[in-house]
Design a protein around this motif. Structure first.
Motif, PDB file in Angstrom:
ATOM      1  N   ALA A 216      -3.334   2.238   1.105  1.00  0.00           N
ATOM      2  CA  ALA A 216      -3.029   3.009   0.113  1.00  0.00           C
ATOM      3  C   ALA A 216      -2.420   2.238  -1.110  1.00  0.00           C
ATOM      4  O   ALA A 216      -2.696   2.446  -2.300  1.00  0.00           O
ATOM      5  CB  ALA A 216      -1.845   4.032   0.562  1.00  0.00           C
ATOM      6  N   ALA A 217      -1.805   0.900  -1.116  1.00  0.00           N
ATOM      7  CA  ALA A 217      -1.129   0.383  -1.973  1.00  0.00           C
ATOM      8  C   ALA A 217      -2.250  -0.484  -2.794  1.00  0.00           C
ATOM      9  O   ALA A 217      -2.233  -0.528  -3.862  1.00  0.00           O
ATOM     10  CB  ALA A 217      -0.150  -0.749  -1.442  1.00  0.00           C
TER      11      ALA A 217
ATOM     12  N   VAL B 129       1.475  -6.004   8.830  1.00  0.00           N
ATOM     13  CA  VAL B 129       1.417  -5.037   7.813  1.00  0.00           C
ATOM     14  C   VAL B 129       1.015  -3.597   8.442  1.00  0.00           C
ATOM     15  O   VAL B 129       0.073  -3.620   9.305  1.00  0.00           O
ATOM     16  CB  VAL B 129       0.698  -5.147   6.608  1.00  0.00           C
ATOM     17  CG1 VAL B 129      -0.823  -5.291   6.726  1.00  0.00           C
ATOM     18  CG2 VAL B 129       1.124  -4.380   5.373  1.00  0.00           C
ATOM     19  N   ASP B 130       1.488  -2.291   7.903  1.00  0.00           N
ATOM     20  CA  ASP B 130       0.878  -1.194   8.320  1.00  0.00           C
ATOM     21  C   ASP B 130      -0.477  -1.091   7.456  1.00  0.00           C
ATOM     22  O   ASP B 130      -0.523  -1.133   6.056  1.00  0.00           O
ATOM     23  CB  ASP B 130       1.940  -0.134   8.144  1.00  0.00           C
ATOM     24  CG  ASP B 130       1.454   1.408   8.384  1.00  0.00           C
ATOM     25  OD1 ASP B 130       0.294   1.721   7.938  1.00  0.00           O
ATOM     26  OD2 ASP B 130       2.133   1.784   9.178  1.00  0.00           O
ATOM     27  N   ARG B 131      -1.609  -1.013   8.325  1.00  0.00           N
ATOM     28  CA  ARG B 131      -2.850  -0.940   7.588  1.00  0.00           C
ATOM     29  C   ARG B 131      -2.924   0.099   6.639  1.00  0.00           C
ATOM     30  O   ARG B 131      -3.457   0.244   5.455  1.00  0.00           O
ATOM     31  CB  ARG B 131      -3.865  -1.186   8.758  1.00  0.00           C
ATOM     32  CG  ARG B 131      -3.919  -2.248   9.237  1.00  0.00           C
ATOM     33  CD  ARG B 131      -4.859  -2.342  10.666  1.00  0.00           C
ATOM     34  NE  ARG B 131      -4.906  -3.282  11.327  1.00  0.00           N
ATOM     35  CZ  ARG B 131      -5.287  -3.570  12.801  1.00  0.00           C
ATOM     36  NH1 ARG B 131      -5.422  -2.378  13.222  1.00  0.00           N
ATOM     37  NH2 ARG B 131      -5.430  -4.701  13.067  1.00  0.00           N
ATOM     38  N   ASP B 132      -2.372   1.379   7.173  1.00  0.00           N
ATOM     39  CA  ASP B 132      -2.348   2.618   6.203  1.00  0.00           C
ATOM     40  C   ASP B 132      -1.876   2.205   4.814  1.00  0.00           C
ATOM     41  O   ASP B 132      -2.234   2.540   3.879  1.00  0.00           O
ATOM     42  CB  ASP B 132      -1.958   3.841   7.079  1.00  0.00           C
ATOM     43  CG  ASP B 132      -2.996   4.454   8.053  1.00  0.00           C
ATOM     44  OD1 ASP B 132      -4.066   4.004   7.858  1.00  0.00           O
ATOM     45  OD2 ASP B 132      -2.637   4.860   8.867  1.00  0.00           O
ATOM     46  N   GLU B 133      -0.372   1.873   5.033  1.00  0.00           N
ATOM     47  CA  GLU B 133       0.203   1.664   3.802  1.00  0.00           C
ATOM     48  C   GLU B 133      -0.345   0.462   2.891  1.00  0.00           C
ATOM     49  O   GLU B 133      -0.339   0.585   1.673  1.00  0.00           O
ATOM     50  CB  GLU B 133       1.636   1.280   4.123  1.00  0.00           C
ATOM     51  CG  GLU B 133       2.486   2.334   4.849  1.00  0.00           C
ATOM     52  CD  GLU B 133       3.922   1.795   5.372  1.00  0.00           C
ATOM     53  OE1 GLU B 133       4.039   0.628   5.081  1.00  0.00           O
ATOM     54  OE2 GLU B 133       4.463   2.697   5.874  1.00  0.00           O
ATOM     55  N   ALA B 134      -0.961  -0.762   3.480  1.00  0.00           N
ATOM     56  CA  ALA B 134      -1.461  -1.653   2.632  1.00  0.00           C
ATOM     57  C   ALA B 134      -2.830  -1.148   1.896  1.00  0.00           C
ATOM     58  O   ALA B 134      -2.858  -1.363   0.731  1.00  0.00           O
ATOM     59  CB  ALA B 134      -1.804  -2.999   3.567  1.00  0.00           C
TER      60      ALA B 134
ATOM     61  N   ARG C  62      -9.607  -4.049   5.093  1.00  0.00           N
ATOM     62  CA  ARG C  62      -8.923  -3.681   6.540  1.00  0.00           C
ATOM     63  C   ARG C  62      -9.838  -4.334   7.440  1.00  0.00           C
ATOM     64  O   ARG C  62      -9.157  -4.698   8.421  1.00  0.00           O
ATOM     65  CB  ARG C  62      -8.935  -2.269   6.243  1.00  0.00           C
ATOM     66  CG  ARG C  62      -7.874  -1.517   5.427  1.00  0.00           C
ATOM     67  CD  ARG C  62      -7.875  -0.072   5.896  1.00  0.00           C
ATOM     68  NE  ARG C  62      -7.423   0.355   7.245  1.00  0.00           N
ATOM     69  CZ  ARG C  62      -6.644   1.349   7.638  1.00  0.00           C
ATOM     70  NH1 ARG C  62      -6.127   2.107   6.670  1.00  0.00           N
ATOM     71  NH2 ARG C  62      -6.584   1.445   8.842  1.00  0.00           N
TER      72      ARG C  62
END
Length: 504
Positions: free
Chosen positions: A416-417, A409-414, A433
């Protein structure tokens, strides 16, 4: 890759770079890890490859002395957040074996063609070749440690046919499966338990990792016990249940009694096809692909962290075997002690976790799935109503796919979600994270343990933490170890959603 630097590493037998690159000798057709004890070839006879798969694709076979395909993984894949790094984490977890290249590409959000092109351009091999190299290693382990027939090994390792299995073993090892199985040094399998050696780079501060896991061990799911026949101060064994794609499993890892380049481990699988996933998740839990010298180079230069790093060289940042479990435990531990969080997690495991087909020592259950906890009875959640809603809401988001926490997974996107969910604050996101997504650069500035550690290191104000990038997760662990006994946890001022203590 700078070839002159690679050749100097090979000449000096530098084990720190095992798994970072591979050297292939054109005159022998063999590829090795940098620390191979064989005589160093002449510079004009050697090529360098970023992966074992790339060397195999160039028609080189694995060295029988140094077993390069069993080297520690490159620390680059956890450090990088780009497409290639995310793809490598998913391939290591066995996604290509389970879902094919199409499934890998879908998880990453790119076309198969683009993904293959990117991997070829940077690594010299596409996803199929990278997965094939991993299958060969899994097959070798099964051949040399189990009594499974060759056909069973082929499909358990992820091969689609026996012919493909036979051809790959011959190409990678220059031996038939039968010859590989009868090679001297085969270990005996006892009652279906597969013995493993999990390679890592030295130094390795094993005691700190086992202390960390023992403090947080969930009853019924995990335990840390003295080695069989040893006293309470002797090396320990960490044991836990695993929820793998093919079924439940039990794994155990021994604390080494002396420095060595591996951890002895054993797994009992419900489905032998899960061996690749089990190995990768244990490696992530113990942070075995880390580069301790790279961490020490950055953190050791800090005037406050330097003495801590010198005192505990090789300190790891433990990950986890199940991202959903870690996220749940992070919320369970908000604003309570480690012991209280562990007790609550154990009660939920007994109430909502699937029982093992057969208990193993103190291990009786798998940790509950996110779906089961999303429907948990509030009476079973001994926590304030707001945190109950946060836990159930997060579990529902994990169960229905609103939030993804898989290795690619994209860590920044995860992050933020997660942060968008009610009751989930910055501490929880950073902790997830750091441990669930293996982010080496997560920092927890509001954590009380970090604050205690900073004071213990002689710093009362805010540290220049930007200088610790990209290894701030390791800085957190050094500060936690340095911390004096933590005071009772309280919410951080102005952020009641943050977890401000050393726990999940």
């Amino acid at each position: 890759m700078h070839e002159d630097a690679c050749y100097r590493a090979v000449s000096s037998k530098d084990a720190r770079l095992d798994g970072v690159f591979y050297s292939a000798v054109r005159t022998t057709g063999i590829y090795c890890r940098p620390s191979c004890p064989a005589r160093t070839p002449k510079r004009e006879n050697i090529d360098f490859y970023p992966t074992a798969a790339a060397a195999q694709a160039a028609d080189f076979r694995a060295c029988r002395r140094c077993r390069p395909e069993a080297a520690p993984g490159s620390p680059e894949w956890n450090l990088r957040a780009d497409l290639v790094g995310r793809a490598m984490r998913l391939i290591a977890d066995g996604v290509v074996d389970r879902e094919g290249v199409a499934g890998l590409a879908a998880r990453l959000g790119y076309s198969e063609r683009h993904l293959t092109r990117e991997l070829h351009a940077e690594l010299g091999a596409g996803p199929l070749a990278l997965a094939r190299s991993q299958r060969a290693q899994t097959a070798r382990v099964l051949l040399q440690t189990t009594d499974l027939g060759a056909t069973e090994v082929a499909f358990a390792a992820g091969f689609s046919s026996v012919r493909q299995f036979n051809d790959t073993i011959r190409e990678v090892y220059a031996m038939t499966p039968t010859e590989l199985r009868t090679r001297q040094g085969r270990r005996t399998v006892v009652q279906g338990v597969i013995p493993l050696r999990l390679a890592h780079r030295q130094p390795f501060e094993a005691a700190a990792v086992f202390d960390f896991l023992a403090l947080r061990a969930v009853p019924g799911v995990e335990e840390v016990v003295p080695r069989s026949g040893s006293g309470p101060t002797a090396p320990r064994t960490y044991r836990r249940t695993l929820a793998l794609p093919g079924g439940p499993a039990v794994a155990e890892v021994d604390e080494p009694s002396k420095p060595q380049g591996w951890l002895d481990a054993r797994v009992r699988l419900g489905n032998v096809r899960d061996l690749t996933a089990a190995v990768q998740r244990l490696r992530a839990l113990f942070d075995l692909d880390a580069d301790p010298d790279a961490v020490a180079e950055v953190l050791g230069a800090d005037p406050f962290l330097g003495p801590l790093v010198a005192k505990r060289p090789g300190l790891r940042s433990p990950g986890h075997v199940d991202a959903h479990e870690l996220a749940v435990r992070a919320v369970l531990g908000q604003q309570v002690t480690v012991a209280a969080a562990r007790t609550l997690a154990g009660r939920l495991a007994v109430r909502y976790g699937a029982p093992l087909p057969e208990p193993s020592g103190g291990l009786t259950h798998l940790f509950p799935s996110a779906a089961s906890l999303a429907e948990a009875d509030p009476a079973d959640l001994a926590m304030p109503a707001a945190r109950q809603r946060a836990l159930r809401g997060m579990c529902a988001a994990l169960a229905d796919g609103t939030v993804h926490l898989d290795p690619g997974v994209d860590r920044d996107e995860a992050g933020a979600a997660l942060l968008a969910l009610p009751g989930i604050g910055p501490w929880t996101v950073s902790y997830v994270r750091m441990r669930a997504l293996a982010d080496p650069d997560a920092y927890l500035p509001t954590d009380l343990g970090v604050r205690h550690g900073l004071r213990a290191a002689g710093l009362d104000g805010e540290p220049a933490s930007e200088a610790w990038r990209p290894w701030r997760s390791y800085a957190v662990h050094h500060l936690w170890v340095a911390a004096t006994p933590a005071a009772p946890a309280v919410p951080a001022a102005g952020d009641r959603k943050s977890l401000t203590k050393v726990s999940e």
